[in-house]
Design a protein around this motif. Structure first.
Motif, PDB file in Angstrom:
ATOM      1  N   MET A  20       2.242  -3.338  -7.084  1.00  0.00           N
ATOM      2  CA  MET A  20       2.615  -4.344  -8.082  1.00  0.00           C
ATOM      3  C   MET A  20       4.072  -4.770  -7.909  1.00  0.00           C
ATOM      4  O   MET A  20       4.395  -5.961  -7.861  1.00  0.00           O
ATOM      5  N   LYS A  21       4.959  -3.793  -7.792  1.00  0.00           N
ATOM      6  CA  LYS A  21       6.393  -4.097  -7.720  1.00  0.00           C
ATOM      7  C   LYS A  21       6.778  -4.712  -6.382  1.00  0.00           C
ATOM      8  O   LYS A  21       7.446  -5.744  -6.316  1.00  0.00           O
TER       9      LYS A  21
ATOM     10  N   THR B  17       4.607  -8.119  -5.436  1.00  0.00           N
ATOM     11  CA  THR B  17       4.434  -9.208  -6.394  1.00  0.00           C
ATOM     12  C   THR B  17       5.608  -9.377  -7.355  1.00  0.00           C
ATOM     13  O   THR B  17       6.204 -10.451  -7.445  1.00  0.00           O
ATOM     14  N   CYS B  18       5.938  -8.330  -8.101  1.00  0.00           N
ATOM     15  CA  CYS B  18       6.690  -8.501  -9.338  1.00  0.00           C
ATOM     16  C   CYS B  18       8.201  -8.385  -9.214  1.00  0.00           C
ATOM     17  O   CYS B  18       8.917  -8.764 -10.140  1.00  0.00           O
TER      18      CYS B  18
ATOM     19  N   VAL C 152      -2.291  -9.877  -8.307  1.00  0.00           N
ATOM     20  CA  VAL C 152      -1.518  -8.651  -8.498  1.00  0.00           C
ATOM     21  C   VAL C 152      -2.445  -7.448  -8.669  1.00  0.00           C
ATOM     22  O   VAL C 152      -3.560  -7.564  -9.185  1.00  0.00           O
TER      23      VAL C 152
ATOM     24  N   ASP D 207      -3.035  -4.370 -10.810  1.00  0.00           N
ATOM     25  CA  ASP D 207      -2.641  -3.985 -12.167  1.00  0.00           C
ATOM     26  C   ASP D 207      -2.767  -2.472 -12.320  1.00  0.00           C
ATOM     27  O   ASP D 207      -3.871  -1.930 -12.317  1.00  0.00           O
TER      28      ASP D 207
ATOM     29  N   PRO E 279       1.932  -5.957 -15.490  1.00  0.00           N
ATOM     30  CA  PRO E 279       2.594  -6.757 -14.444  1.00  0.00           C
ATOM     31  C   PRO E 279       3.348  -7.974 -14.975  1.00  0.00           C
ATOM     32  O   PRO E 279       4.471  -8.246 -14.548  1.00  0.00           O
TER      33      PRO E 279
END
Length: 536
Positions: A324-325, A328-329, A374, A376, A382
């Motif tokens: 996730m990190k 994407t985030c 993403v 999750d 997220p």
């Protein structure tokens, strides 16, 4: 005021100036740790001191631990020589809070600092003794993505690695070779259990560490330097390679923070740029927010870090948080801002977030192109994570981070930070049309434009360090501002799966990247114009 054990003797002077001091007897902790080490960390950079060392300090303050951390550095020995040992391994963590206040924390949990190099005979002997200690529970690593590489882009072993394969376990020169040699020493002296924990910003970091260590060890097996029993030991439940996710923005030492600390009367705080271009000082500055999730697989026990906010969970959940990190985030947004920040003349990330075009780029990377695919993890939301990144963390003008720092080693980051999202679009087939991607190919084109080291005003600038920098610049040496480039010229780069994680020609993005690059090359101001044309 002197940052040393003697200097801390006058606690009142420090406390009167607002410093948060260790609440334990440092001498006792040093003695305990020397006799029975539990945690060795490899990689003496800033995130270690601002995050991991402070975690252990908080445990010590609570009385939930009676031993500190030993740190060792295997790449840039000047960090140890100039930022650790002259200060008795103490450091100051300037925690930069969103309300513009600063917590000035003296970190005393680092009890010893060593250089991972057989040429430093005493240091390496001490490391062997630490690895032999049955009490040792964890060896953690923050050595960056490139620290795990033992082969070049062509799949050939680096010269130092080949030399290690030929010369054996006594005088290893490569980073991974040194780690494997020290693990072999533990095996030979009781084969006690141990967790070897990658805390680097990579998806499936524990798997990558395990794979490269086993590959290296098997080469030594073939050469007759280690036994098959050692390979069995590495593969057994005595040795674990937990996966982890770490997140804390930790910029280079900042001049304003240095001046603030010096105004309190602390001596010898001037940052040093080492011969390997590392920025170090006896202080670190970082944001207040932090995340650390670790797979709970520690065959010899572990510190009770859950008491200070560390998430211990299963491998699948850690992988989801990290994915996730990293994909994407946060990390893709950071890299996009770094590339265009350098091109547009910015020297701070927070200032970029005040630029409408760059803010729009960040949001498009995160919300529009990343969030639909993403992973999750459920325990962290997220969208809320991206909200925090964009609205609080990257826009915080109290965090002196620079696009130039984030742009380092970009060639090692693109495959994870963007390639995984592209693969997700491909897996989703018709549900997610890869041709709808705009921000990601813009970042790729911006990176190629960045490599010619001429900004959007036509001024030359210096590219940040990257292990492939010279090779990449050679491949696009014909690319000039004011001239267009053919798609064939870019093929050696855009088809490289080691860089992007996929062949951009095979997935149909090479033409779009080439088009965007040519628009950015038209003239001065073309980078800004191209962003404005496509990002909204």
């Amino acid at each position: 005021m002197e940052l040393s054990y003697n200097g801390l003797a006058n606690r009142t002077e420090w406390e009167n100036k607002g410093y948060i001091l260790p609440e334990y007897n440092i001498a006792d902790i040093v003695e305990n740790t020397t006799k029975n080490p539990i945690w060795l960390h490899l990689g003496a950079g800033n995130i270690f001191r601002a995050f991991l060392a402070n975690l252990q300090q908080r445990l010590l303050n609570q009385g939930a631990a009676d031993k500190g951390i030993i740190v060792a550095e295997g790449f840039d020995y000047e960090i140890i020589e100039k930022a650790y040992r002259p200060f008795d391994n103490l450091s100051i963590f300037a925690r930069l809070k969103n309300d513009h206040t600063v917590d000035k924390i003296v970190i005393g949990s680092i009890t010893e600092s060593l250089r991972i190099e057989p040429g430093f005979v005493d240091d390496f002997a001490r490391l062997k003794a630490i690895f032999t200690a049955p009490s040792l529970q964890m060896v953690s690593l923050t050595i960056t993505e490139k620290g795990y590489l033992i082969k070049n882009q062509a799949g050939e072993y680096f010269a130092s690695v080949q030399a290690d394969f030929q010369n054996g376990v006594e005088q290893p020169q490569s980073y991974i070779g040194k780690i494997v040699a020290l693990l072999f020493n533990r095996f030979q002296n009781g084969a006690a259990p141990l967790a070897v924990v990658s805390m680097d910003n990579m998806s499936k970091n524990g798997e990558k560490l395990e794979k490269v260590i086993l590959e290296f060890a098997r080469q030594w097996l073939q050469a007759g330097f280690v036994s098959a029993d050692f390979i069995d030991y590495l593969n057994s439940d005595k040795i674990s390679f937990p996966w982890s996710m770490i997140d804390k923005i930790t910029p280079r030492p900042d001049v304003e923070v240095q001046q603030m600390l010096q105004s309190d009367g602390i001596q010898n705080l001037t940052p040093v740029v080492t011969s390997k271009n590392t920025y170090v000082a006896p202080f670190v500055n970082a944001e207040e927010l932090e995340y650390l999730a670790i797979e709970d697989n520690f065959p010899n026990g572990r510190p009770t870090l859950e008491k200070v906010g560390v998430i211990f969970t299963d491998r699948a959940t850690v992988n989801k948080i990290e994915t996730m990190k990293v994909t994407t985030c946060l990390n893709p947004i950071h890299t996009g801002l770094a590339i265009f920040g350098c091109l547009l003349g910015y020297t701070s990330i927070f200032a970029e977030m005040r630029d409408p075009d760059l803010s729009a780029l960040a949001k498009r990377i995160g919300y529009q192109e990343g969030l639909p695919v993403v992973i999750d993890p459920k325990i962290i939301n997220p969208k809320q994570f991206i909200d925090e990144v964009i609205n609080i963390r990257l826009s915080n003008d109290f965090i002196p981070d620079t696009p130039q720092r984030i742009a380092s080693d970009t060639s090692q980051k693109l495959s994870i930070r963007f390639g995984e999202t592209i693969k997700s679009y491909l897996r989703n087939g018709n549900d997610r049309d890869i041709q709808t991607l705009t921000a990601i190919p813009l970042v790729f084109a911006g990176w190629l434009r960045y490599l010619i080291a001429v900004d959007d005003r036509g001024n030359e600038f210096e590219n940040s360090p990257d292990p492939l920098l010279n090779e990449l610049k050679s491949k696009i040496s014909c690319v000039k501002l004011g001239e267009s480039v053919s798609i064939e010229i870019l093929k050696p780069i855009l088809s490289d799966k080691n860089i992007f994680g996929i062949d951009l020609y095979e997935v149909g993005l090479a033409e779009k990247v080439t088009q965007y690059l040519n628009e950015m090359l038209l003239d001065k101001g073309a980078v800004r114009a191209t962003l404005q044309k496509y990002i909204y």
